[in-house]
Motif scaffolding. Sequence first.
Motif, PDB file in Angstrom:
ATOM      1  N   ALA A  24       0.828  -1.203   0.000  1.00 55.81           N
ATOM      2  CA  ALA A  24       0.000   0.000   0.000  1.00 55.81           C
ATOM      3  C   ALA A  24       0.866   1.257   0.000  1.00 55.81           C
ATOM      4  O   ALA A  24       0.574   2.226  -0.711  1.00 55.81           O
ATOM      5  N   ALA A  25       1.955   1.248   0.757  1.00 62.40           N
ATOM      6  CA  ALA A  25       2.870   2.396   0.791  1.00 62.40           C
ATOM      7  C   ALA A  25       3.522   2.596  -0.575  1.00 62.40           C
ATOM      8  O   ALA A  25       3.621   3.730  -1.067  1.00 62.40           O
ATOM      9  N   LEU A  26       3.950   1.526  -1.227  1.00 61.90           N
ATOM     10  CA  LEU A  26       4.561   1.639  -2.563  1.00 61.90           C
ATOM     11  C   LEU A  26       3.549   2.143  -3.587  1.00 61.90           C
ATOM     12  O   LEU A  26       3.898   2.927  -4.471  1.00 61.90           O
ATOM     13  N   ALA A  27       2.294   1.723  -3.474  1.00 61.80           N
ATOM     14  CA  ALA A  27       1.264   2.201  -4.405  1.00 61.80           C
ATOM     15  C   ALA A  27       1.062   3.711  -4.255  1.00 61.80           C
ATOM     16  O   ALA A  27       0.907   4.423  -5.251  1.00 61.80           O
ATOM     17  N   LEU A  28       1.096   4.211  -3.037  1.00 61.34           N
ATOM     18  CA  LEU A  28       0.983   5.655  -2.832  1.00 61.34           C
ATOM     19  C   LEU A  28       2.206   6.374  -3.412  1.00 61.34           C
ATOM     20  O   LEU A  28       2.069   7.412  -4.064  1.00 61.34           O
ATOM     21  N   LEU A  29       3.397   5.824  -3.197  1.00 64.21           N
ATOM     22  CA  LEU A  29       4.604   6.438  -3.772  1.00 64.21           C
ATOM     23  C   LEU A  29       4.516   6.505  -5.287  1.00 64.21           C
ATOM     24  O   LEU A  29       4.950   7.485  -5.893  1.00 64.21           O
ATOM     25  N   ALA A  30       3.952   5.474  -5.882  1.00 68.33           N
ATOM     26  CA  ALA A  30       3.838   5.444  -7.348  1.00 68.33           C
ATOM     27  C   ALA A  30       2.894   6.526  -7.863  1.00 68.33           C
ATOM     28  O   ALA A  30       2.939   6.877  -9.043  1.00 68.33           O
ATOM     29  N   ALA A  31       2.069   7.094  -6.991  1.00 74.02           N
ATOM     30  CA  ALA A  31       1.085   8.090  -7.403  1.00 74.02           C
ATOM     31  C   ALA A  31       1.643   9.512  -7.459  1.00 74.02           C
ATOM     32  O   ALA A  31       0.972  10.404  -7.956  1.00 74.02           O
ATOM     33  N   VAL A  56       8.775   3.682  -8.823  1.00 71.54           N
ATOM     34  CA  VAL A  56       8.667   2.400  -8.124  1.00 71.54           C
ATOM     35  C   VAL A  56       8.801   1.313  -9.177  1.00 71.54           C
ATOM     36  O   VAL A  56       8.115   1.344 -10.203  1.00 71.54           O
ATOM     37  N   THR A  57       9.687   0.353  -8.944  1.00 74.05           N
ATOM     38  CA  THR A  57       9.895  -0.729  -9.905  1.00 74.05           C
ATOM     39  C   THR A  57       8.893  -1.859  -9.645  1.00 74.05           C
ATOM     40  O   THR A  57       8.371  -1.977  -8.529  1.00 74.05           O
ATOM     41  N   PRO A  58       8.646  -2.693 -10.648  1.00 73.12           N
ATOM     42  CA  PRO A  58       7.709  -3.810 -10.454  1.00 73.12           C
ATOM     43  C   PRO A  58       8.121  -4.764  -9.327  1.00 73.12           C
ATOM     44  O   PRO A  58       7.264  -5.390  -8.712  1.00 73.12           O
ATOM     45  N   ASP A  59       9.432  -4.841  -9.027  1.00 75.10           N
ATOM     46  CA  ASP A  59       9.879  -5.733  -7.955  1.00 75.10           C
ATOM     47  C   ASP A  59       9.921  -5.047  -6.586  1.00 75.10           C
ATOM     48  O   ASP A  59      10.443  -5.594  -5.623  1.00 75.10           O
ATOM     49  N   GLY A  60       9.353  -3.820  -6.491  1.00 75.24           N
ATOM     50  CA  GLY A  60       9.204  -3.173  -5.200  1.00 75.24           C
ATOM     51  C   GLY A  60      10.373  -2.332  -4.730  1.00 75.24           C
ATOM     52  O   GLY A  60      10.455  -1.993  -3.553  1.00 75.24           O
ATOM     53  N   HIS A  61      11.293  -2.001  -5.606  1.00 77.79           N
ATOM     54  CA  HIS A  61      12.375  -1.088  -5.249  1.00 77.79           C
ATOM     55  C   HIS A  61      11.995   0.331  -5.647  1.00 77.79           C
ATOM     56  O   HIS A  61      11.096   0.538  -6.456  1.00 77.79           O
ATOM     57  N   LEU A  62      12.692   1.266  -5.096  1.00 78.56           N
ATOM     58  CA  LEU A  62      12.514   2.665  -5.448  1.00 78.56           C
ATOM     59  C   LEU A  62      13.792   3.109  -6.150  1.00 78.56           C
ATOM     60  O   LEU A  62      14.886   2.845  -5.660  1.00 78.56           O
ATOM     61  N   ILE A  63      13.655   3.728  -7.309  1.00 79.53           N
ATOM     62  CA  ILE A  63      14.816   4.294  -7.998  1.00 79.53           C
ATOM     63  C   ILE A  63      14.666   5.808  -7.953  1.00 79.53           C
ATOM     64  O   ILE A  63      13.605   6.352  -8.268  1.00 79.53           O
ATOM     65  N   GLU A  96      16.526  -0.433  -1.582  1.00 80.82           N
ATOM     66  CA  GLU A  96      15.938  -1.726  -1.266  1.00 80.82           C
ATOM     67  C   GLU A  96      15.172  -1.547   0.037  1.00 80.82           C
ATOM     68  O   GLU A  96      15.777  -1.478   1.105  1.00 80.82           O
ATOM     69  N   PRO A  97      13.849  -1.425  -0.036  1.00 78.59           N
ATOM     70  CA  PRO A  97      13.076  -1.100   1.167  1.00 78.59           C
ATOM     71  C   PRO A  97      13.143  -2.182   2.229  1.00 78.59           C
ATOM     72  O   PRO A  97      13.040  -3.368   1.949  1.00 78.59           O
ATOM     73  N   GLY A  98      13.332  -1.734   3.453  1.00 78.35           N
ATOM     74  CA  GLY A  98      13.263  -2.631   4.594  1.00 78.35           C
ATOM     75  C   GLY A  98      11.993  -2.382   5.381  1.00 78.35           C
ATOM     76  O   GLY A  98      11.421  -3.276   5.977  1.00 78.35           O
ATOM     77  N   TYR A  99      11.562  -1.128   5.386  1.00 78.42           N
ATOM     78  CA  TYR A  99      10.380  -0.739   6.149  1.00 78.42           C
ATOM     79  C   TYR A  99       9.633   0.331   5.370  1.00 78.42           C
ATOM     80  O   TYR A  99      10.247   1.263   4.851  1.00 78.42           O
ATOM     81  N   ALA A 100       8.345   0.205   5.270  1.00 78.38           N
ATOM     82  CA  ALA A 100       7.520   1.204   4.592  1.00 78.38           C
ATOM     83  C   ALA A 100       6.192   1.305   5.313  1.00 78.38           C
ATOM     84  O   ALA A 100       5.593   0.292   5.676  1.00 78.38           O
ATOM     85  N   THR A 101       5.763   2.525   5.521  1.00 84.07           N
ATOM     86  CA  THR A 101       4.478   2.734   6.169  1.00 84.07           C
ATOM     87  C   THR A 101       3.839   4.000   5.618  1.00 84.07           C
ATOM     88  O   THR A 101       4.513   4.814   4.997  1.00 84.07           O
ATOM     89  N   SER A 102       2.550   4.131   5.824  1.00 86.13           N
ATOM     90  CA  SER A 102       1.848   5.317   5.365  1.00 86.13           C
ATOM     91  C   SER A 102       0.951   5.837   6.481  1.00 86.13           C
ATOM     92  O   SER A 102       0.534   5.089   7.363  1.00 86.13           O
ATOM     93  N   TYR A 103       0.683   7.129   6.397  1.00 87.56           N
ATOM     94  CA  TYR A 103      -0.189   7.810   7.341  1.00 87.56           C
ATOM     95  C   TYR A 103      -1.222   8.576   6.551  1.00 87.56           C
ATOM     96  O   TYR A 103      -0.906   9.191   5.536  1.00 87.56           O
ATOM     97  N   ARG A 104      -2.466   8.551   7.002  1.00 88.98           N
ATOM     98  CA  ARG A 104      -3.556   9.219   6.276  1.00 88.98           C
ATOM     99  C   ARG A 104      -4.363  10.093   7.240  1.00 88.98           C
ATOM    100  O   ARG A 104      -4.600   9.716   8.377  1.00 88.98           O
TER     101      ARG A 104
END
Length: 135
Positions: free
Chosen positions: A10-17, A40-47, A121-129
């Motif tokens: 969910a956090a990666l999906a928000l980053l992709a937006a 955001v790459t398809p394998d879940g990394h951030l470039i 290479e994400p180790g921890y990701a979270t979101s706040y709304r």
Amino acid sequence: MSTPRAEHEAALALLAAVPYGRLALTREALPHMAVTRHIVTPDGHLILRTHKGWDIHRSADGAVVAYVADNTASGQPEAWAVQLTGTAYAMTPTRAQRMRFGEQPAAADGVPFEPVYLRIEPGYATSYRVSGLPQ
């Protein structure tokens, strides 16, 4: 520390937006933040794409960093922020990855923009709304 898979995705999906965020790292043992473009790459990394002249890529390469992005300037009735931490590595993106970034800025701090890239290479990701924001 790791993130439950659903929360991580969910956090990666928000980053992709959103296209930009802020990279937090240490430089000479002091906290440092810089704005960067990300994908955001398809394998879940951030470039990240940043300016070579800022020399961020050297300080971040091999280090644990944090990355934050949000939609708070969007004027939407719901605001969100994502925080991601992980290890950053200097890298050379593929042509397809470079194309996903789109056009690069003409200049950074008054000099021609010269792109360099980092992969997190994400180790921890979270979101706040926050919802129901007054308009």
